[in-house]
Design an enzyme around this catalytic site. Structure first.
Site, short mmCIF file in Angstrom:
data_model
loop_
_atom_site.label_atom_id
_atom_site.label_comp_id
_atom_site.label_asym_id
_atom_site.label_seq_id
_atom_site.Cartn_x
_atom_site.Cartn_y
_atom_site.Cartn_z
N ASP A 1 36.21 40.84 34.46
CA ASP A 1 35.22 41.08 35.51
C ASP A 1 35.93 41.27 36.84
O ASP A 1 37.05 40.80 37.04
CB ASP A 1 34.27 39.87 35.64
CG ASP A 1 33.47 39.63 34.37
OD1 ASP A 1 33.29 40.58 33.60
OD2 ASP A 1 33.05 38.48 34.16
N1 URA Z 1 34.67 36.13 30.24
C1 URA Z 1 33.97 36.39 31.36
O1 URA Z 1 32.89 35.89 31.56
N2 URA Z 1 34.53 37.22 32.26
C2 URA Z 1 35.77 37.79 32.10
O2 URA Z 1 36.23 38.53 32.99
C3 URA Z 1 36.46 37.49 30.93
C4 URA Z 1 35.90 36.65 30.00
#
Ligand code: URA
Length: 234
Positions: A103
């Site tokens: 993310d």
């Molecule tokens: N899980 C999440 O919620 N976000 C990420 O970026 C990676 C794993």
């Protein structure tokens, strides 16, 4: 391999652009400028210079980036900067892709490669590659939340519960969690489903490969053979 093709495969632009770089005397091999685009060189252990910067020939690119917050794992980011802007243009031109996405606000270990099979293998749910994250949480962690994470939580839109491969409390509000899948916002959703809230997320490890402490946020490095091997260990 001829010099034009060497530059082309390593991401120095179109064939025409590579020929121009060579004709302009901007490319040297073993310390000598080479202006012949058809000159042949063995690619094993080949190092060449373009505009004074040294490059080693690599048939395939495998690298890791310490992703900072505020970057999207997309070539066409919607709201933030792109992680591809943190790489030299040659790597982007030769088509490296993110091996799974983090993310925008997640930091830490991100792999990139132009080897399609490698990217597929490490993103395929069948392979069950363990990924370890450090998550800071809004509320204090407790044994009930850990148990829920380990036994499995049902995420919105999923038919079966998803369990963490491992979960432990590192500090009152710091969770270390390992998951084998790579579902959308998976760790944040799992923490929410266990009754807490993820405030920040950092990926520390993929398989047996840990993010080296020496790799600063925003910096990248090539994966050496031992690091590539470590990826497939647990
Ligand atoms: N899980 C999440 O919620 N976000 C990420 O970026 C990676 C794993």
């Amino acid at each position: 391999m001829d010099l034009e093709r060497i530059l082309f495969t390593q991401g120095f632009g179109s064939r025409r652009q590579c020929r121009a770089l060579i004709a302009e005397g901007r490319v040297s091999v073993a310390g000598s400028i080479c202006t012949d685009d058809a000159a042949q060189f063995p690619t094993d252990d080949l190092t060449f210079d373009v505009d004074g910067a040294s490059w080693r020939y690599r048939e395939r690119a495998y690298l890791m980036l310490n992703k900072p917050a505020g970057y999207e794992c997309s070539r066409e980011p919607q709201h933030h900067l792109s992680v591809f802007g943190l790489l030299p243009a040659q790597l982007v031109t030769r088509g490296v892709q993110c091996v799974g996405r983090l993310d925008e606000d997640t930091t830490g270990l991100l792999l990139l490669s132009d080897d399609g099979q490698f990217v597929h293998a490490y993103t395929s749910p069948k392979r069950k590659v363990p990924k370890t994250y450090l998550a800071s949480t809004r509320h204090a962690l407790d044994e009930g939340q850990l148990r829920a994470l380990r036994e499995g939580v049902l995420l919105h839109g999923e038919k079966t519960p998803i369990a963490a491969a491992a979960a432990r409390i590192r500090d009152e509000r710091l969770l270390e969690i390992t998951v084998n899948e790579g579902k959308y916002h998976q760790v944040k959703r799992m923490i929410a489903a266990a009754g807490n809230r993820c405030e920040s997320l950092h990926r520390a490890r993929i398989g047996g490969l840990a993010l080296p402490p020496s790799l600063a946020p925003g910096a990248w490095q090539w994966l050496d053979p031992a690091q590539l091997d470590a990826l497939s260990t647990r």
